[in-house]
Design an enzyme around this catalytic site. Structure first.
Site, PDB file in Angstrom:
ATOM      1  CD1 TRP A 126      -2.140  -2.310   1.502  1.00  0.00           C
ATOM      2  CD2 TRP A 126      -2.992  -1.140  -0.208  1.00  0.00           C
ATOM      3  NE1 TRP A 126      -3.125  -3.066   0.921  1.00  0.00           N
ATOM      4  CE2 TRP A 126      -3.663  -2.380  -0.126  1.00  0.00           C
ATOM      5  CE3 TRP A 126      -3.359  -0.242  -1.205  1.00  0.00           C
ATOM      6  CZ2 TRP A 126      -4.679  -2.733  -1.024  1.00  0.00           C
ATOM      7  CZ3 TRP A 126      -4.370  -0.597  -2.099  1.00  0.00           C
ATOM      8  CH2 TRP A 126      -5.012  -1.833  -1.993  1.00  0.00           C
ATOM      9  CG  ASP A 132      -3.025   3.907   4.298  1.00  0.00           C
ATOM     10  OD1 ASP A 132      -3.999   3.694   5.040  1.00  0.00           O
ATOM     11  OD2 ASP A 132      -2.864   3.344   3.194  1.00  0.00           O
ATOM     12  CE  LYS A 169      -8.426  -2.144   4.490  1.00  0.00           C
ATOM     13  NZ  LYS A 169      -8.519  -3.408   3.811  1.00  0.00           N
TER      14      LYS A 169
HETATM   15  N1  PMP Z   1      -4.314   1.335   2.294  1.00  0.00           N
HETATM   16  C1  PMP Z   1      -4.358   0.185   2.971  1.00  0.00           C
HETATM   17  C2  PMP Z   1      -3.406  -0.031   4.113  1.00  0.00           C
HETATM   18  C3  PMP Z   1      -5.290  -0.795   2.606  1.00  0.00           C
HETATM   19  O1  PMP Z   1      -5.327  -1.959   3.269  1.00  0.00           O
HETATM   20  C4  PMP Z   1      -6.172  -0.550   1.540  1.00  0.00           C
HETATM   21  C5  PMP Z   1      -7.246  -1.528   1.105  1.00  0.00           C
HETATM   22  N2  PMP Z   1      -7.046  -2.833   1.353  1.00  0.00           N
HETATM   23  C6  PMP Z   1      -6.069   0.659   0.853  1.00  0.00           C
HETATM   24  C7  PMP Z   1      -5.141   1.578   1.271  1.00  0.00           C
HETATM   25  C8  PMP Z   1      -6.978   0.978  -0.312  1.00  0.00           C
HETATM   26  O2  PMP Z   1      -8.239   1.287   0.160  1.00  0.00           O
HETATM   27  P1  PMP Z   1      -9.472   1.588  -0.822  1.00  0.00           P
HETATM   28  O3  PMP Z   1      -9.816   0.312  -1.487  1.00  0.00           O
HETATM   29  O4  PMP Z   1     -10.530   2.109   0.105  1.00  0.00           O
HETATM   30  O5  PMP Z   1      -9.017   2.636  -1.796  1.00  0.00           O
END
Ligand code: PMP
Length: 364
Positions: A104, A174, A198
């Site tokens: 991520w 994040d 989550k």
């Molecule tokens: N950052 C992290 C740490 C994630 O786990 C995720 C999704 N699994 C995201 C960003 C992306 O999130 P979204 O699908 O809401 O854009």
């Protein structure tokens, strides 16, 4: 009601049962309103009370100071990947420091590179993101616009125990997959954000907590929706917010405050759950191999491999027969990933632990 299984999905993920029950009960008509949350105006007093309550609950749970704004946005965490460099990238000399401890962080840096000069401060790619940097590994630029990191990498299962020090440069985090799972000192951050799906609610809303002085960096030329200042000025009501998702987030934060008893209690429970699974890994004599190094192990996403793909498949199948679902790891890591967010009951983790012990004993 259909039977509920223990769902170890990485997200959208399990929600607290009392929240689902309340949302279901009030879906036809909110008490005293005579209409569903799905049917009321985002400008109504009822919704205004809901979004204010959601913000109040978050402020209470995380002790968010008054000089921080709390925004409820759409577009998921991935839209925030772009909004951060677009809004905050004008600070300092404009370089963007990224600490990359997993997928991520890597994706966020790729987006940021479209808007500014990304400086990769540290990248764990060489060991498939199984570890965290030490503070001394981080060559931070004191003139950077911000320093970005991911507190918990959902795919690899590595989690910072405490935030990296960024000096006077705003720290951006994040926290999508460990938001509300433990206390954080918001004062250490310029911006902290998390998609809800989550730990905080359903998909559709992303919470951004940011220090108000940083709003001055948001330039008027930005598209309106992508401008943090506009959302802060309009209290996340510039356009129609994801009303249902905000409502469920309000219920989840209420559950944390009243049923769980706050974030410290939540952390205790999360530690207890993670310990059950890491103990099973460590006691298996190498049958289960944890992906993350010990000092970077996540309390939220427990990642481990089995000796072969056949055994992994057999594990996933056997678990499913016992009502334990969504355990297959992400393809970039392989093996198993057990996501044990706030709403996963201890009983579900105990059941998985039992299965892990039994599976290792019968397949070694
Ligand atoms: N950052 C992290 C740490 C994630 O786990 C995720 C999704 N699994 C995201 C960003 C992306 O999130 P979204 O699908 O809401 O854009």
């Amino acid at each position: 009601m259909s039977e509920r299984l223990y769902n170890f999905s990485a997200g959208p993920a399990v929600l607290p049962e009392p929240v689902l029950a309340e949302a279901q009960r009030d879906l036809m008509a909110l008490p005293g309103v005579g209409a569903s949350i799905l049917e009321i105006s985002h400008r109504s007093k009822t919704f205004d009370d809901i979004i204010r309550q959601a913000e109040f609950n978050l402020r209470t749970l995380l002790a968010i100071p008054d000089d921080y704004a709390v925004l409820f946005l759409q577009g998921g965490a991935r839209l925030v990947f772009s909004m951060i460099p677009m809004n905050l990238g004008t600070g300092g000399k404009g370089t963007l420091d990224y600490i990359i401890t997993g997928s991520w962080g890597k994706y966020a840096a790729q987006e940021a590179a479209k808007f500014g000069e990304v400086h990769t401060v540290w990248d764990g790619n060489a060991t498939n993101y199984d570890r965290l940097p030490r503070q001394s590994d981080l060559k931070l630029d004191p003139q950077a616009a911000y320093v970005y990191y991911v507190s918990n990498e959902t795919i690899q299962g590595v989690q910072f125990a405490s935030e990296p020090a960024s000096g006077d440069v705003p720290l951006v985090c994040d926290a999508s997959s460990d938001f509300l799972s433990r206390p954080v000192d918001v004062r250490k951050y310029g911006l902290l954000y998390a998609c809800a799906q989550k730990n905080a609610g359903p998909a559709g809303v992303t919470v951004v907590i940011l220090r108000k002085d940083l709003l001055a960096r948001s330039h008027d030329s930005l598209p309106g929706y992508l401008n943090f200042q506009i959302h802060a000025d309009q209290r996340s009501l510039w356009n129609t917010p994801p009303t249902f998702a905000v409502y469920v987030l309000m219920l989840v934060t209420k559950w944390l405050l009243t049923d769980v008893g706050g974030i410290d209690k939540m952390l205790e429970r999360n530690r207890q759950k993670a310990k059950l699974l890491y103990e099973a890994i460590d006691a298996s004599g190498g049958f289960y191999a944890g992906h993350a190094q010990r000092d970077g192990r996540s309390l939220m996403n427990v990642t481990f491999r089995l000796p072969s793909d056949e055994l992994t498949e057999k594990f996933v199948q056997g678990a499913k027969e016992r009502g334990l679902t969504d355990l297959k790891g992400h393809r970039s890591v392989g093996g198993i990933r057990a996501s044990i967010y706030n709403a996963m009951p201890v009983a579900g983790v105990e059941k998985l632990r039992e299965f892990m012990d039994e599976f290792a004993a019968t397949n070694t």
